[in-house]
Scaffold this active site. Structure first.
Site, mmCIF file in Angstrom:
data_model
loop_
_atom_site.group_PDB
_atom_site.id
_atom_site.type_symbol
_atom_site.label_atom_id
_atom_site.label_comp_id
_atom_site.label_asym_id
_atom_site.label_seq_id
_atom_site.Cartn_x
_atom_site.Cartn_y
_atom_site.Cartn_z
ATOM 1 N N VAL A 42 0.839 -1.197 0.000
ATOM 2 C CA VAL A 42 0.000 0.000 0.000
ATOM 3 C C VAL A 42 0.880 1.256 0.000
ATOM 4 O O VAL A 42 1.714 1.445 0.893
ATOM 5 C CB VAL A 42 -0.950 0.020 1.211
ATOM 6 C CG1 VAL A 42 -1.798 1.283 1.202
ATOM 7 C CG2 VAL A 42 -1.844 -1.219 1.196
ATOM 8 N N LYS A 43 0.676 2.081 -1.004
ATOM 9 C CA LYS A 43 1.468 3.294 -1.181
ATOM 10 C C LYS A 43 0.736 4.472 -0.529
ATOM 11 O O LYS A 43 -0.416 4.752 -0.853
ATOM 12 C CB LYS A 43 1.656 3.544 -2.679
ATOM 13 C CG LYS A 43 2.818 4.405 -3.075
ATOM 14 C CD LYS A 43 2.929 4.376 -4.601
ATOM 15 C CE LYS A 43 4.094 5.177 -5.101
ATOM 16 N NZ LYS A 43 4.109 5.198 -6.599
ATOM 17 N N VAL A 44 1.424 5.133 0.399
ATOM 18 C CA VAL A 44 0.814 6.167 1.243
ATOM 19 C C VAL A 44 1.678 7.432 1.195
ATOM 20 O O VAL A 44 2.906 7.344 1.304
ATOM 21 C CB VAL A 44 0.712 5.673 2.706
ATOM 22 C CG1 VAL A 44 0.100 6.736 3.601
ATOM 23 C CG2 VAL A 44 -0.085 4.370 2.777
#
Length: 218
Positions: free
Chosen positions: A86-88
């Protein structure tokens, strides 16, 4: 150093994977839009297609900028496939979300990082990867590679497990520089990866070998 390809183009991902050197993929909503992939359902299907091509991590980015929204979107993305990371974004709520995901065993990529201080917060929150943007720092007359170097040294000094994923790679020389400063990963366009193959002595040497073979064998 690991190679990730930065694209949502399936043909480019397949080509990079067929080279036998691809370790993963990074993508984002802008890259999805570039490929004409619109709408949440279609984008999620596209992420799954990418995961089915590559035997490695695939960064999928949240759209939300608030904590609750990031948690909701991130958990949905992580459930799509075991390869999903998951890219945050590196903002306050993003750091909080990374801490939450870390506690849940969900891997994360903290993106839009431009300083060692931001990278420190991401690592302390438990990010799997941190993505300093080399090219964008260069664009404002800063030194993107030097920022990567400082982050690598800081993580080594304090024993952080977060991997340094150099992003916004513009050309082959950036890849070489990332190797020199010890980045764990470089995410690159296909052209930059293929650029590593190019050397005039390879071309002239091969031409000479073929010419010599022709002389002997007719």
């Amino acid at each position: 150093m690991k190679f990730f390809i930065d694209t949502a183009n399936l043909d480019q991902i397949r080509e990079a994977n067929d080279l036998g050197v691809l370790d993963g993929v990074t993508t984002n909503p802008s890259l999805m839009e570039k490929e004409g992939i619109k709408g949440k359902e279609n984008q999620q299907k596209h992420y799954i297609e990418i995961c089915n091509i590559v035997d490695g991590d695939v960064s999928a980015e949240v759209i939300a900028t608030d904590y609750e929204g990031m948690i909701r979107e991130g958990e949905e993305l992580a459930a799509l496939h075991p390869h999903i990371v998951v890219k945050v974004p590196c903002i306050a709520d993003g750091i909080k979300a990374i801490k939450h995901f870390s506690g849940k065993g969900i891997r994360t990529n903290c993106t839009l990082v431009f300083s060692p201080g931001q990278a420190l917060l991401a690592a302390k929150a438990g990010a799997t990867y941190v993505s300093p943007f080399v090219g964008r720092l260069d664009d404002i007359c800063s030194d993107g590679i030097d920022v990567v170097r400082k982050i690598v040294e800081m993580y080594s000094l304090y024993g952080f497990k977060t991997q340094v994923l150099a992003a916004s790679i513009r050309h082959t020389q950036h890849i070489i520089q990332c190797i020199e400063v010890g980045a764990d990963v470089a995410t690159c366009p296909l052209s930059a990866i293929k650029g590593l193959l190019k050397h005039p002595l390879t071309d002239s040497g091969l031409a000479q070998f073929l010419a010599d073979y022709k002389k002997v064998n007719g």
